[in-house]
Scaffold this motif. Structure first.
Motif, short mmCIF file in Angstrom:
data_model
loop_
_atom_site.label_atom_id
_atom_site.label_comp_id
_atom_site.label_asym_id
_atom_site.label_seq_id
_atom_site.Cartn_x
_atom_site.Cartn_y
_atom_site.Cartn_z
N GLY A 1 0.80 -1.21 0.00
CA GLY A 1 0.00 0.00 0.00
C GLY A 1 0.83 1.25 0.00
N CYS A 2 2.12 1.10 -0.29
CA CYS A 2 3.05 2.22 -0.25
C CYS A 2 3.34 2.72 -1.67
CB CYS A 2 4.36 1.77 0.41
SG CYS A 2 5.60 3.05 0.58
N ASP A 3 3.36 4.01 -1.84
CA ASP A 3 3.68 4.59 -3.14
C ASP A 3 5.18 4.41 -3.41
OD1 ASP A 3 3.95 6.06 -5.45
OD2 ASP A 3 3.87 8.01 -4.44
N PRO A 4 5.53 3.59 -4.42
CA PRO A 4 6.95 3.35 -4.70
C PRO A 4 7.56 4.50 -5.50
CG PRO A 4 5.63 2.10 -6.24
CD PRO A 4 4.66 2.82 -5.33
N CYS A 5 7.51 5.71 -4.92
CA CYS A 5 8.11 6.86 -5.58
C CYS A 5 9.62 6.65 -5.66
CB CYS A 5 7.78 8.14 -4.82
SG CYS A 5 8.53 8.24 -3.18
N PRO A 6 10.30 7.36 -6.55
CA PRO A 6 11.74 7.12 -6.74
C PRO A 6 12.54 7.18 -5.45
CG PRO A 6 10.89 8.49 -8.50
CD PRO A 6 9.77 8.33 -7.53
N GLN A 7 12.24 8.12 -4.55
CA GLN A 7 13.03 8.24 -3.33
C GLN A 7 12.81 7.05 -2.40
OE1 GLN A 7 15.47 10.02 -2.53
NE2 GLN A 7 15.67 9.80 -0.32
N THR A 8 11.55 6.65 -2.22
CA THR A 8 11.25 5.50 -1.36
C THR A 8 11.85 4.23 -1.93
OG1 THR A 8 9.18 6.52 -0.62
CG2 THR A 8 9.40 4.15 -0.31
N LEU A 9 11.73 4.04 -3.24
CA LEU A 9 12.29 2.85 -3.87
C LEU A 9 13.81 2.84 -3.76
CD1 LEU A 9 11.68 0.29 -5.48
CD2 LEU A 9 11.79 1.66 -7.57
#
Length: 328
Positions: free
Chosen positions: A242-250
């Motif tokens: 349920g987490c947005d895999p935005c570039p920074q998080t990924l």
């Protein structure tokens, strides 16, 4: 009771192949009334008929012994080879085997005994003795319970495929097959999807000797320069959470993931992360999971905390490689 052992191969080194077969000959098969070996030659050129004959001779006491050879005219990939071998299996249990690894004698007996006692489990595996041609050895440990495995699957493949045994009927009912063209991430993708159809388990003891050598697909992979299929699974698992895999998080996820239980020895990209980014990453994972309930919340909190602690301890020492040790 019958077990099928599925072994795909593509031009293995003869000495590695012979050692693998010797391990099979020395295994404890006493609890089985029938044994089926399925060898899938994935378009290779080296014949192994003499090896198969020797294996048959070494296993004369079984009530029923079948050795089936499937030859592909061209290389179709290990996922296709495994799917073909598993589809041909007729045993109550399916043991997966790599052509360059060595099963320890009790692997098959203890795995099937566990599956008999736990019908809710679709697949079981265990730890691995890792070794190489230089004589270096190590033990690779894996989480044991289904809940722990599912949390760790967010980061890396938390089951050793070379040690895996499947409940064949549960596997057939699941409809899960290996995905073609997944390179060295195919086992991780497979176990994630299996977990939606039954429980996973690891026995907490070594079941195989896992050979490391330069020609295997996974050699040389780095977390900060990961295989694109590995990155795809990280992204998909974050979405499942349920987490947005935005570039920074990924990016943070890929740099901190305990991939293959490797220790903290990253290069500059991980050292250049700042504490806010690492804290935000952990909060994003846990907040998303509170809504989706994809994995056990307490175990995820513990996992994130351990990874953050290891990263902070490593960063405090400078960017040079560092081995982290944890007392039980």
């Amino acid at each position: 009771m019958k077990i099928s052992v599925v072994i795909p191969y593509f031009n293995p080194q003869p000495s590695h192949f012979a050692a693998m077969l010797a391990g099979l000959a020395q295994a404890d098969w006493s609890m089985f009334t029938a044994l089926e070996f399925i060898f899938i030659n994935d378009g290779g050129t080296k014949p192994h008929s003499d090896h198969f004959a020797a294996l048959r001779t070494a296993l004369p006491t079984l009530t029923t012994l079948t050795i089936q050879e499937i030859d592909f005219a061209e290389n179709r990939g290990v996922s296709c080879a495994r799917n073909t071998g598993m589809a041909a299996a007729t045993g109550d249990w399916i043991a997966l085997h790599d052509a360059d690894d060595i099963s320890l004698p009790l692997r098959f007996a203890v795995s099937v005994a566990f599956l008999q006692q736990h019908p809710e489990v679709i697949a079981v595996a265990g730890d691995m003795q890792v070794f190489n041609e230089q004589g270096n050895t190590a033990i690779r440990l894996f989480p044991m319970s289904h809940a722990e495995i599912c949390v760790d699957q967010l980061f890396y493949c938390a089951m050793a495929q070379p040690a895996m045994v499947l409940n064949r009927q549960r596997w057939l009912d699941s409809g899960v097959r290996y995905t073609a063209n997944m390179d060295m991430a195919q086992d991780w993708d497979f176990t994630i999807r299996l977990s939606q159809h039954g429980e996973l388990a690891n026995l907490g003891i070594p079941l195989v000797r896992y050979r490391q050598h330069p020609s295997q697909r996974s050699s040389g992979i780095l977390r900060d320069d990961a295989n694109p299929y590995v990155r795809h699974i990280w992204q998909t698992q974050l979405q499942n959470l349920g987490c947005d895999p935005c570039p920074q998080t990924l990016k943070v996820h890929s740099l901190l993931a305990p991939y293959w239980l490797w220790q903290i020895n990253e290069r500059a990209p991980a050292w250049l992360l700042d504490d806010d980014a690492v804290l935000d990453w952990g909060n994003a994972l846990q907040n998303a999971n509170q809504s989706q309930h994809y994995v056990d919340a307490k175990l995820l909190e513990q996992k994130v905390s351990r990874l953050q602690q290891a990263w902070r301890a490593w960063k405090a020492t400078g960017p040079d490689p560092l081995t982290m040790q944890r007392l039980a």
